[in-house]
Structure formats: C-alpha cells, structure tokens
Design a protein around this motif. Structure first.
Motif, PDB file in Angstrom:
ATOM      1  N   THR A   1       0.876  -1.170   0.000  1.00 24.95           N
ATOM      2  CA  THR A   1       0.000   0.000   0.000  1.00 24.95           C
ATOM      3  C   THR A   1       0.912   1.218   0.000  1.00 24.95           C
ATOM      4  N   LYS A   2       0.339   2.386  -0.325  1.00 27.42           N
ATOM      5  CA  LYS A   2       1.188   3.497  -0.739  1.00 27.42           C
ATOM      6  C   LYS A   2       1.522   4.497   0.347  1.00 27.42           C
ATOM      7  N   LEU A   3       0.862   4.395   1.483  1.00 27.42           N
ATOM      8  CA  LEU A   3       1.128   5.385   2.523  1.00 27.42           C
ATOM      9  C   LEU A   3       2.410   5.052   3.261  1.00 27.42           C
ATOM     10  N   HIS A   4       3.232   6.065   3.496  1.00 26.18           N
ATOM     11  CA  HIS A   4       4.464   5.942   4.277  1.00 26.18           C
ATOM     12  C   HIS A   4       5.548   5.198   3.518  1.00 26.18           C
ATOM     13  N   ALA A   5       5.271   3.972   3.083  1.00 29.53           N
ATOM     14  CA  ALA A   5       6.281   3.203   2.354  1.00 29.53           C
ATOM     15  C   ALA A   5       5.576   2.396   1.289  1.00 29.53           C
ATOM     16  N   TYR A   6       6.225   2.251   0.131  1.00 32.58           N
ATOM     17  CA  TYR A   6       5.684   1.461  -0.982  1.00 32.58           C
ATOM     18  C   TYR A   6       6.865   0.627  -1.459  1.00 32.58           C
ATOM     19  N   GLY A   7       6.794  -0.676  -1.251  1.00 30.74           N
ATOM     20  CA  GLY A   7       7.905  -1.546  -1.609  1.00 30.74           C
ATOM     21  C   GLY A   7       8.682  -1.975  -0.377  1.00 30.74           C
ATOM     22  N   PRO A   8       9.905  -2.485  -0.581  1.00 29.61           N
ATOM     23  CA  PRO A   8      10.700  -2.991   0.543  1.00 29.61           C
ATOM     24  C   PRO A   8      10.916  -1.914   1.609  1.00 29.61           C
ATOM     25  N   MET A   9      10.763  -2.305   2.875  1.00 27.86           N
ATOM     26  CA  MET A   9      10.939  -1.389   3.994  1.00 27.86           C
ATOM     27  C   MET A   9      12.209  -1.720   4.756  1.00 27.86           C
ATOM     28  N   GLY A  10      13.150  -0.812   4.760  1.00 27.91           N
ATOM     29  CA  GLY A  10      14.373  -0.990   5.533  1.00 27.91           C
ATOM     30  C   GLY A  10      14.328  -0.125   6.780  1.00 27.91           C
ATOM     31  N   LEU A  11      15.511   0.198   7.296  1.00 24.16           N
ATOM     32  CA  LEU A  11      15.582   0.999   8.530  1.00 24.16           C
ATOM     33  C   LEU A  11      14.917   2.358   8.366  1.00 24.16           C
ATOM     34  N   LYS A  12      15.153   3.023   7.215  1.00 23.26           N
ATOM     35  CA  LYS A  12      14.596   4.364   7.023  1.00 23.26           C
ATOM     36  C   LYS A  12      13.083   4.367   7.130  1.00 23.26           C
ATOM     37  N   GLU A  13      12.459   3.294   6.637  1.00 24.56           N
ATOM     38  CA  GLU A  13      11.004   3.226   6.665  1.00 24.56           C
ATOM     39  C   GLU A  13      10.475   2.976   8.078  1.00 24.56           C
ATOM     40  N   LEU A  14      11.361   2.693   9.024  1.00 31.63           N
ATOM     41  CA  LEU A  14      10.961   2.580  10.435  1.00 31.63           C
ATOM     42  C   LEU A  14      11.187   3.903  11.162  1.00 31.63           C
ATOM     43  N   THR A  15      11.414   4.963  10.402  1.00 32.69           N
ATOM     44  CA  THR A  15      11.583   6.296  10.989  1.00 32.69           C
ATOM     45  C   THR A  15      10.632   7.265  10.291  1.00 32.69           C
ATOM     46  N   THR A  16      10.618   8.513  10.753  1.00 34.15           N
ATOM     47  CA  THR A  16       9.872   9.573  10.099  1.00 34.15           C
ATOM     48  C   THR A  16      10.752  10.825  10.126  1.00 34.15           C
ATOM     49  N   ARG A  17      10.267  11.948   9.612  1.00 31.73           N
ATOM     50  CA  ARG A  17      11.048  13.180   9.690  1.00 31.73           C
ATOM     51  C   ARG A  17      10.217  14.271  10.343  1.00 31.73           C
ATOM     52  N   LYS A  18      10.832  14.965  11.304  1.00 31.53           N
ATOM     53  CA  LYS A  18      10.159  16.136  11.879  1.00 31.53           C
ATOM     54  C   LYS A  18      10.845  17.380  11.326  1.00 31.53           C
ATOM     55  N   PHE A  19      10.155  18.503  11.403  1.00 27.85           N
ATOM     56  CA  PHE A  19      10.746  19.766  10.989  1.00 27.85           C
ATOM     57  C   PHE A  19      11.528  20.357  12.157  1.00 27.85           C
TER      58      PHE A  19
ATOM     59  N   LYS B   1       4.065  17.168  -2.205  1.00 33.71           N
ATOM     60  CA  LYS B   1       4.859  15.939  -2.119  1.00 33.71           C
ATOM     61  C   LYS B   1       4.205  14.910  -1.209  1.00 33.71           C
ATOM     62  N   GLU B   2       3.584  15.396  -0.147  1.00 34.10           N
ATOM     63  CA  GLU B   2       2.953  14.484   0.810  1.00 34.10           C
ATOM     64  C   GLU B   2       1.675  13.879   0.239  1.00 34.10           C
ATOM     65  N   LEU B   3       1.215  14.370  -0.911  1.00 33.68           N
ATOM     66  CA  LEU B   3       0.071  13.746  -1.597  1.00 33.68           C
ATOM     67  C   LEU B   3       0.548  12.759  -2.663  1.00 33.68           C
ATOM     68  N   THR B   4       1.822  12.413  -2.598  1.00 30.97           N
ATOM     69  CA  THR B   4       2.381  11.430  -3.522  1.00 30.97           C
ATOM     70  C   THR B   4       3.103  10.348  -2.718  1.00 30.97           C
ATOM     71  N   THR B   5       3.619   9.333  -3.422  1.00 28.73           N
ATOM     72  CA  THR B   5       4.451   8.313  -2.797  1.00 28.73           C
ATOM     73  C   THR B   5       5.588   8.014  -3.769  1.00 28.73           C
ATOM     74  N   ARG B   6       6.464   7.073  -3.449  1.00 25.50           N
ATOM     75  CA  ARG B   6       7.529   6.706  -4.379  1.00 25.50           C
ATOM     76  C   ARG B   6       7.494   5.208  -4.627  1.00 25.50           C
ATOM     77  N   LYS B   7       7.570   4.828  -5.911  1.00 21.80           N
ATOM     78  CA  LYS B   7       7.701   3.405  -6.221  1.00 21.80           C
ATOM     79  C   LYS B   7       9.148   3.155  -6.665  1.00 21.80           C
ATOM     80  N   PHE B   8       9.569   1.908  -6.614  1.00 21.69           N
ATOM     81  CA  PHE B   8      10.901   1.549  -7.094  1.00 21.69           C
ATOM     82  C   PHE B   8      10.834   1.285  -8.597  1.00 21.69           C
ATOM     83  N   ILE B   9      11.833   1.753  -9.322  1.00 27.86           N
ATOM     84  CA  ILE B   9      11.940   1.402 -10.740  1.00 27.86           C
ATOM     85  C   ILE B   9      13.303   0.762 -10.967  1.00 27.86           C
TER      86      ILE B   9
END
Lengths: 422, 422
Positions: A394-412, B405-413
C-alpha cells in the motif's frame, strides 16, 4: 486471564514502551550496535536454554497435531541461531538513519528550516509461527530507535519469551530500559484486540503473515498498519523482446524460489510473437516442472503443455510451480490486465522498445516496476536497503521494501534568532 | 436513499475515481496547470450561479437556526471567490512532484534501481462547513496527480456541487475524465461510512475539521487516515534566554492569531529567571488581553495577573486569548511536561545555550521543534512547501505540514539488461 487483567497488562506494557521509546530514541548508534552484537553473543552462550524452551513449544505443537510444515517453521535449530546472529551483525553494520538532517534552507522570514529523521516511537509487530522473527524484528526496530512490542504466534510463546529474555538481559547489563523490547507474555486473542486500540501509545503496527492475518489486523486496528499483501507479479513479453533473455528471466522469476511473494504468477505475451515464443517458453517451464494454465489462444499454440485457465485462476498467487499465461494485443491490454489482476507488488516488461519501457515504468502502479530484470529482485537487500522488515503493497508511508529508514519519520526543525510571524 | 442505493452510488463513484486516477496520474504538468487556471476563470465567469447556489445553503442553514459563526464559514462572498482563484493560481505555479526520479544506483547484480515519485491514487476528503475547501483540496489533489472524492458538510451541499460542476465543466472541455473530481451528491451519513470501507479503491482519507470528526473517521476507516489533531503548543523560556526577544516571540505566538492550531497554549519558565521574567511577560500578555492561568509559584509572583490553573487546564487547546504558565526546574522538567501535555504539533525553546538548543531539537517529539522562533511559523507556506492540505500530528507518511509531495508516494523502478537473481 480475564478482560480486566488483560487490559491492565496491556496498559502497563504500552506505558513502559512509550517511556522506553524516549531512551532508545536518544541512544547513539555505537551503543545500539554494541547491544546488537552482544545479543548475538548471548544467543550463542544461551543456546541450550533457547533450544530447551523451543522444545516445549515443539512438544505442545506435536501433541496438538500441527502440520509438519508448521512444526518446521516453529523449530529453532543451531543453524537457526547462527542465522539470527548473522542477522544481528548485518543490522549492526547498517548506517543509523536517526538524526540525519536534510533540506536545511533559509526562508524569507529569516528562520532556517530543515527536516530531522527521528524514530517512529513504539512499533507493534504481530507475526505467526517463526520465532526468528522475534530477533530479526527487534533488531531492526531497535536500530531505528524504536521500542517494540512483539506478539508472535501462540504456539511459539516459550521460544519467543526465551529470546526476549536473552535480549532484555543484554539491555539490563548496559543499564538500559529493558522495555525497549517486550514480548506479550500471554496468548489470549483479546491481548491483540486490546493492543490494536492503543493509538495513544503505539505509532505503527506491522503484521507479518498471511493475507488473513493482515486483513484481520487492518479491520480491528485504530493504529496505522503497514500492509504486505500478496504478490501477484506479472511479466509482459513485448513483441520485440530478446526471446532468449525472456526465457531466462521468466524461468528465474518463476522457478528460483516459487514460494515467495516476488515470484512470477502471470505471463502476458504479445500476440505478434505468441506463435513463435509461447511454445519455447512453455517447453522451458514444463521442463522445470511448472504447471501452466492459459487462455484459449495459448492452449491452441502449445497443445498439451498448457491447460485451460478458469476465470478464478487469473490473479491467483500460486506460491508454487504454477502460473497463468495470456496472449495480449499490445502494451495497453497488458497494462489493463495488470491493473485488474495485479497486487501492486512487482511488475516487469521485457522489451527492446525505449518508448514502451518508459510507458511501462511510468504508468504501471506497483511497488516495483522493472524493465528486463527478474521479479525476484524486489527485495530490500537487492535494492540496497539492507535488511528489510517487509514489502509494503500500500502506498502510505512506504511502498515496496521497507528498511531501517522506513521505520523512521522526519520532523521539521527550525533555527531562529527571535523571528516572529508578520 | 436506502442502503442499497447508497452502496450502489458509492461503488459507482469509487470505480469511476479509480479509472480517473490513471488519467490524472499520467497527465503532464502543463495540462494540469492550464486546467487549474481555467477553473479560476470559470469561477469568476460563473460567480452568479455559485452565489445563488450558496444562497440556497445559507437560507436552509438560517432556517435551521445555525450559529452566526457557522453561517459565516458557510457563506461564499465575492472576496471568497477571488481567494479561491488566487489559490488556484498558486497551486498552478508550484512544481509538479510527479515523475521525479531519485536515488538511482547501480547494484552489484547489474540492475540499476531508483525511486519514482507517483500519485497516491484516489483521495477522499471529508470536511466541515467551509465550501472553499472544495476548490482548495481539489486543486492540490489534482496537481499531485490524484483523483479526489469530496464530502463536505451537509449544510454546504448546494455550494459544493456548484463548485464541482464548474470544475468538471473545465475537465470536460479538455476531454478529460470529469470523475477526477467528484462531490458526494447526497448527505446521508451512511455515505461516509460506506466510503470508509472502500480500501480497494481509495488510498488515503484526509479529514479536515475538529477533533471529533477526525476521531470518528479514524474509528470507522479501513483506509489509512492522515490526522491533524489539535495543536497544544508550548514555549520553554530557558534561564539564559534573551528576555526581550522572549516577550516578543511569546506575544507573537499567542496573540497574532489565537484561534489557529500553531498558536501558543502553554508557557514554561525556568525557575532561575521566574522572579524577574514572569511579571514582565505577564504584564505584556495582560496588556494584549490574554487570560493567564498559572501554577502556584507563578500566581505568587504575579499577584492578580495570573489565576490559579486547575488540573484540567494543563494541555488545553484554548484557541483563544488564554494560556497556561508553569515554572519548571530545568530543561528536563520542561521536556517531561511537553511529553505529557503536548500534542506533537509545535514546541519551541528560547535559549542562548548551544547544548540545550541541541537537546531540545533532538529529544522533543513534535512535528516541528524550533529554537528562538515563534510557533506561528509551523505552516506549509512559511516552511517553503507551498500550499498545504493540513498539518499531520501523527508520524506515518507525513509529520508536520503536508504539501504536494505528501500527496504522492515513491515506487521503485529498475532498469535491467536481462539480469536474473542468483
């Protein structure tokens, strides 16, 4: 346990996890890596204890008459412990994603704004029988600065508690809050239900297992769920594809490891080359022991090598030496088919056409879209993410393989000098 | 409408939206921008029609005895239409995020892997009375390549349908699928409930409105929800802060626009400077008409300027000229307070200390953490994202202001040359 006890236990766990998340979130990479490596040493030192606890689960499972395949997944072998240790070393060697600052820019107001990568907080892992998931998941969550609550299969409860005990002893040795990694200590289903309501404490749920588990978790959870649904992966062989290469890639995609989610499940062949190509690829697949179900046209072209496919076969995740074949008129018909029957996992095109390769890459909606490469490459390791905790479809937060980065988020983050808003 | 009709209508909408998502997802930026600008022209050309439809909603709302504030939000003025047109121009001017390719790297296997930014697909917006959200949200979703289903407040139904009609006519003029933007044409609550079950068709739900709306949507939805909960923002004034600057920043944060989510709601003052600083800041706040509720110590220091705060006042989102004040022992106590009473929206420290500024930036968990700048800067425009569709206070997918950008996601190519997995 009754409902009140379950709720009290869960509430205690999530409160401890939330406090522990602050500790692990601020821990420098060096200490996290030391802990991971020492957990590996402790697993080897306490192998006898772990195998004995696993034997209890195995005995109970055998008594229950559980299938041989399930028993196999439940068992921890000496080799299994070595693999866990190797996994811990690999995670320790990965770069720590926490703290990375990017996109720092001075704004017209005078403030300087950027983004800092931070842990998610508390992650709940729900998984089925394999106890190695306990160590693998805990290692990834911990390295990414998260506290984790683990709820494995009820049949693996003694194994999982033993593994968590080894891990927590290492944490305690470093005077670090052992609640960074907690295993739910009872197996009542109400425990999961209650955990899935704790949106104030838990930031993410990752279910690892079959589609049924993932759907059940999604229905019940108020917490965001990262979903790894099935992999119904397709290959479209274009009219001008290199046919020898195509056979090599298709065989690799279907046969190398048919039981995994990035294995090929459907083959679409351009009608201009069907007469020539289909018998060749069918022969190669049959020689590799693959059962082929096809459309009317492909059956006509391949005599007895292809059986007629029923309507329910299209879009099936076989996870076995089987696939469906369909002759299509062109790229558009192939993409329509993928849109209808695909599962947004991995889709490939084999072509020599620049234009069609670009259209396929742009227009196909899947977590990985590839030109002239095997579906089997959709994997965190192969893509360069290091170890993966799953593949999001599914496309929210991560789409495809999830590594360490996908277990984090970014704050301003903002550096100012007393600026106010006009 | 009865349940069967509602379900049929919703299923028809989501099917159309999914098909339309492929059209808008592949549309080049130039055409998207032309459409946005022409919608602006059409809003002005059809102003009489829009105001007449809005007048129907206003009349019905008045008859129902709706509050003046609600009526105000419901009304579309000529100025309101001008603002919508301006918003459309701003979105047209933003860079198109779709198609951006990043992190392309050759892997040891020979394949080249990267990530392509792609639209989310279908977005469901659920919002309350203000009809301008219809145009603002549709513009952002469309520019990011998404189809959108809009479900505004039932009291604004005629206004929203009129705005959507104007928009769809522009789409039709360009022979583009008008289902890219759809407004739910009936107001039964079951419509929302049914939409929130359509996880196969809808990729994201964004509720815009009060906490009650967001909680209700989260409870019912199987689709991922982007949550913009309340903003309980704090300022910690450190012992060595520049006190004049502190008063300026605090006044700006509380007074400039007290009714918004990035306004200051709580002030934490280091005890070393409380005697000197608190009476000064309290005087300035009182002069600006702010009601101050404080801890025992701050009441003692400020005579009648500060009223004693009750336990329920801590962590309140006043959205008004009011705030709470507490004297704290040090940075750790301030951060513990923020952890307990904050809402992960915006937290600021005013300090001259390098060490404490760094600790605050790293350790405080909020969508925006700032040093020596007003809370009011937490905003997509101020941060440089362009227009924003909300500020996420949960950590999945987006944390903080959400732009295109937050209304998009990224797929792997993957670009290959016939590689297979070993």
């Amino acid at each position: 346990m009754d409902r009140t006890q379950i709720e009290a236990t869960v509430l205690d766990m999530v409160n401890k996890a939330k406090a522990a998340a602050r500790v692990i979130g601020a821990m420098p990479a060096a200490l996290k890596n030391t802990i991971l490596l020492e957990v590996g040493e402790a697993l080897i030192a306490q192998q006898a204890f772990i195998l004995a606890e696993n034997a209890k689960d195995m005995a109970a499972a055998e008594q229950k008459g559980i299938s041989a395949a399930m028993l196999n997944r439940l068992q921890i072998s000496e080799k299994g412990i070595k693999d866990m240790v190797q996994g811990l070393r690999e995670v320790a060697a990965l770069e720590d994603p926490v703290g990375e600052v990017s996109e720092m820019r001075r704004r017209p107001s005078g403030i300087t704004v950027g983004r800092m990568r931070v842990p998610l907080g508390v992650i709940l892992m729900i998984y089925e029988s394999r106890p190695n998931v306990t160590i693998d998941s805990a290692a990834l969550c911990l390295k990414a600065g998260n506290a984790v609550i683990l709820r494995g299969g009820s049949e693996a409860i003694n194994s999982n508690l033993a593994l968590a005990k080894v891990l927590q002893e290492v944490l305690a040795k470093h005077a670090v809050d052992p609640a960074i990694v907690q295993v739910l200590s009872f197996t009542d289903r109400e425990g999961i239900d209650c955990l899935l309501q704790q949106e104030e404490y838990i930031d993410l749920v990752i279910p690892r297992g079959g589609e049924g588990l993932i759907r059940a978790v999604t229905e019940k959870s108020r917490i965001p769920v990262l979903k790894h649904y099935k992999g119904v992966c397709h290959c479209f062989v274009d009219e001008d594809a290199d046919q020898e290469m195509a056979i090599r890639v298709i065989l690799n995609a279907k046969v190398q490891r048919p039981g995994v989610c990035n294995a090929l499940e459907g083959l679409l062949v351009h009608r201009e080359i069907a007469n020539e190509f289909l018998p060749k690829v069918a022969t190669a697949l049959k020689e590799a022991g693959v059962r082929i179900l096809g459309c009317h046209r492909s059956c006509l072209l391949c005599d007895e090598m292809i059986e007629p496919a029923g309507e329910s076969d299209w879009g099936t995740e076989f996870l076995d030496l089987a696939l469906v074949v369909r002759v299509v008129a062109d790229l558009d018909e192939a993409m329509d088919y993928i849109d209808r029957y695909g599962s947004k996992h991995t889709e490939i095109i084999l072509t020599r056409s620049y234009e069609r390769s670009q259209r396929f890459l742009r227009e196909v909606d899947a977590s990985a879209v590839m030109v002239n490469a095997s579906t089997r490459f959709n994997d965190g390791g192969q893509f360069g993410l290091g170890a993966e905790i799953g593949i999001s479809t599914t496309k929210l937060h991560a789409y495809g393989p999830m590594g360490l980065k996908e277990l984090t988020t970014r704050k301003f983050i903002v550096y100012g000098a007393g600026e106010t808003r006009a």
